[in-house]
Enzyme design. Structure first.
Site, PDB file in Angstrom:
ATOM      1  N   CYS A 318      37.919  82.438  16.119  1.00 58.01           N
ATOM      2  CA  CYS A 318      39.255  83.144  16.432  1.00 58.01           C
ATOM      3  C   CYS A 318      39.439  84.188  15.694  1.00 58.01           C
ATOM      4  CB  CYS A 318      40.377  82.322  16.169  1.00 58.01           C
ATOM      5  SG  CYS A 318      40.361  80.814  17.287  1.00 58.01           S
ATOM      6  N   ARG A 414      43.641  83.678  29.613  1.00 59.21           N
ATOM      7  CA  ARG A 414      44.138  82.992  28.119  1.00 59.21           C
ATOM      8  C   ARG A 414      44.911  83.875  27.308  1.00 59.21           C
ATOM      9  NH1 ARG A 414      42.407  80.436  23.130  1.00 59.21           N
ATOM     10  NH2 ARG A 414      43.215  78.404  23.244  1.00 59.21           N
TER      11      ARG A 414
HETATM   12  P1  XMP Z   1      37.256  75.428  16.256  1.00 59.62           P
HETATM   13  O1  XMP Z   1      37.602  75.805  14.897  1.00 59.62           O
HETATM   14  O2  XMP Z   1      36.981  74.110  16.529  1.00 59.62           O
HETATM   15  O3  XMP Z   1      38.346  76.116  17.149  1.00 59.62           O
HETATM   16  O4  XMP Z   1      35.890  76.231  16.646  1.00 59.62           O
HETATM   17  C1  XMP Z   1      38.432  75.933  18.616  1.00 59.62           C
HETATM   18  C2  XMP Z   1      39.699  76.482  18.934  1.00 59.62           C
HETATM   19  O5  XMP Z   1      39.577  77.763  18.704  1.00 59.62           O
HETATM   20  C3  XMP Z   1      40.542  78.334  19.922  1.00 59.62           C
HETATM   21  N1  XMP Z   1      39.804  79.242  20.777  1.00 59.62           N
HETATM   22  C4  XMP Z   1      39.992  80.716  20.255  1.00 59.62           C
HETATM   23  N2  XMP Z   1      40.822  81.324  19.457  1.00 59.62           N
HETATM   24  N3  XMP Z   1      40.103  83.362  20.038  1.00 59.62           N
HETATM   25  C5  XMP Z   1      41.026  82.772  19.568  1.00 59.62           C
HETATM   26  O6  XMP Z   1      41.932  83.153  18.702  1.00 59.62           O
HETATM   27  C6  XMP Z   1      38.910  82.716  20.791  1.00 59.62           C
HETATM   28  O7  XMP Z   1      38.183  83.706  21.203  1.00 59.62           O
HETATM   29  C7  XMP Z   1      39.033  81.584  21.021  1.00 59.62           C
HETATM   30  N4  XMP Z   1      38.339  80.646  21.676  1.00 59.62           N
HETATM   31  C8  XMP Z   1      38.837  79.509  21.347  1.00 59.62           C
HETATM   32  C9  XMP Z   1      40.732  77.337  20.830  1.00 59.62           C
HETATM   33  O8  XMP Z   1      41.977  76.659  20.643  1.00 59.62           O
HETATM   34  C10 XMP Z   1      39.880  76.198  20.637  1.00 59.62           C
HETATM   35  O9  XMP Z   1      40.388  75.017  21.038  1.00 59.62           O
END
Ligand code: XMP
Length: 499
Positions: A318, A414
């Site tokens: 993120c 999203r």
């Molecule tokens: P982890 O740390 O487990 O996080 O890899 C997964 C969660 O990150 C969110 N997510 C995103 N957040 N930009 C963001 O700010 C993105 O591109 C993105 N893609 C996923 C999402 O809540 C996921 O479950």
């Protein structure tokens, strides 16, 4: 000594998991006695408090099957058409425990050239042959790489080289998995298609290799099942008008819970969607989010959400906090939102930033009912995509749903960036190492969490809540030096083998 959670998280500073550390409590029970049974949503109880994220490099049918098999749950991503998402859901609902996950099935007219392609893409060694080319079709035979390898003309059809069903060992689906496995082992054969004995339709496949692999894996917990005894499965949707049709179609195929997938969930779009879903398909639980504050939570809870997904910018891929200047340290977000949601008796999912079992333990003891993982599960056998090599290391792709890469395929809703052609990335795209099967990883994670609960003197989620609310769960923050000390240090070299 130390602080209560209320004191620590009430000082105008936000903390993430690594910032905080818990004081050990008194142990008077074994780690195996810890019961991690939890609520995924208001109406769904699961035994393993870990779920997989609806990301296109994390959860499709194979991951959802694996997660439900080990007692957790998977959420199908929606960066695909409605038809594709429904097909994934159907595959989960049709899966039978103990059978090979989604066996390769081809039609009799498929060519050997097609099998070659399968071999490169999916490591084909054999495929069932049915009249429809899919599970559910009438079983006609089995084709193996041995049948096909020495045939020079690759346009030859499968039907001309396969072993016919009448010459195969075929199991009947009315027999239990244990009996079928015994039959296969006794036969000395490698594979056994299983059919509906009355219709001859293929139900699934049991192989010697899958029996062997099962024996090597730690015993799974109780699987997560729906009311009809099928594997539990969740799915993500957006908040556009077209997503209403998608939600209703998913409900018709038995989806158990829907996640409204937004990076900032406190919007009128989401509130309207929650109300629509609760009225139209009340049998499906609705998870709203993502959010990080009590004010955001209150609006979604008042709209009727059955669970909240908490986390903004804490995920490994993120960049929301950098790009948009909003978010919150994940430990604080979980603690604060869980406190409010408890007043509504609604569980929360701690989403993002989970890197190890310690983080899961912290999320759960700070009030989350489940932890959602993206990067932890990316790179496993069950994650979508093929393995490839980077600098000699076997990897799979992992990308944020807000990365340009993923948004090109449609996940931009999203991030509310559908208006116009200027897309701003809120995530990155990259690779993660091969981690083997998630069915092996989750039991180790869970055992780590149970030991954490034992160290804190908490026997269950409810007990941890009791200790936390009474101020008996003591916490502190860690300085940078204390965090460094808490990790491995002063080693010339070492190998971190987690399971
Ligand atoms: P982890 O740390 O487990 O996080 O890899 C997964 C969660 O990150 C969110 N997510 C995103 N957040 N930009 C963001 O700010 C993105 O591109 C993105 N893609 C996923 C999402 O809540 C996921 O479950």
């Amino acid at each position: 000594d130390g602080f209560s959670a209320a004191q620590l998280f009430g000082q105008g500073v936000c903390y993430t998991y690594d910032d905080v550390i818990f004081h050990p409590g008194h142990i008077n029970f074994a780690a195996t006695e810890v019961d991690l049974t939890t609520k995924l949503t208001k109406n769904i109880t699961i035994r393993t408090p870990i779920v997989s994220s609806p990301m296109d490099t994390v959860t499709e049918a194979d991951m959802a099957i694996a997660m439900a098999s080990v007692g957790g749950a998977g959420f199908l991503h929606y960066n695909m058409t409605q038809e594709e998402q429904i097909a994934n859901l159907k595959a989960v609902k049709a899966h039978r425990l103990g059978y090979v996950t989604r066996p390769e099935v081809v039609s009799p007219d498929a060519t050997l050239e097609f099998l070659d392609e399968l071999a490169t893409r999916r490591g084909f060694t054999s495929a069932c042959v049915t009249d429809t080319g899919a599970v559910g079709g009438k079983l006609l035979g089995l084709v193996t790489s041995r049948d096909a390898e020495l045939v020079a003309d690759r346009s030859t059809k499968v039907v001309d080289v396969m072993t016919s069903a009448s010459d195969l060992l075929v199991g009947s689906a009315t027999d239990g998995v244990a009996a079928l496995e015994e039959l296969l082992l006794k036969s000395k054969k490698g594979k056994m298609p299983v059919v509906n004995a009355e219709t001859g339709e293929l139900v699934g496949l049991i192989t010697r290799a899958s029996i062997k692999q099962k024996k090597l894996l730690p015993p799974p917990g109780a699987p997560s099942l729906d009311k009809k005894g099928r594997l539990l499965c969740g799915a993500a949707i957006g908040t556009r008008p077209a997503d209403r049709d998608r939600a209703v179609a998913l409900a018709a195929e038995g989806v158990d819970a829907l996640i409204l997938d937004s990076s900032q969930g406190d919007s009128t779009y989401q509130i309207e969607m929650v109300k629509f879903l609760k009225k139209t398909i009340p049998e499906v639980d609705v998870i709203a989010g993502n959010i990080v504050t009590q004010n955001q939570a209150r609006r979604l809870l008042d709209a009727g959400a059955d669970a909240l997904r908490v986390g903004m910018g804490s995920g490994s891929i993120c960049t929301t906090q950098e790009v948009c200047a909003v978010g919150r340290g994940q430990a604080t977000a979980v603690y604060k939102v869980a406190n409010l949601a408890a007043q509504y008796d609604v569980p929360i999912i701690a989403d993002g930033g989970i890197q190890n079992s310690g983080h899961v333990t912290k999320a759960l003891t700070l009030g989350a009912s489940t932890a959602m993982c993206g990067s932890m599960f990316a790179g496993t056998t069950e994650a979508p995509g093929e393995y490839f090599y980077v600098d000699g290391v076997r990897v799979k792709k992992y990308r944020g749903m807000g990365s340009l890469d993923a948004m090109k395929k449609g996940s931009d809703t999203r991030y509310l960036s559908e208006s116009g052609h200027l897309k701003v990335a809120q995530g990155v795209s990259g690779t993660v190492k091969d981690k083997g099967s998630v069915c092996k990883m989750v039991p180790y994670l869970i055992h780590g969490v149970k030991q954490g609960f034992q160290d804190m003197g908490a026997k269950s989620h409810a007990h941890a809540t009791e200790l936390r609310n009474a101020g008996d769960m003591r916490v502190e923050t860690r300085t940078g030096a204390a965090q460094a000390e808490g990790g491995v240090h002063d080693m010339h070299s070492y190998k971190k083998v987690l399971w």
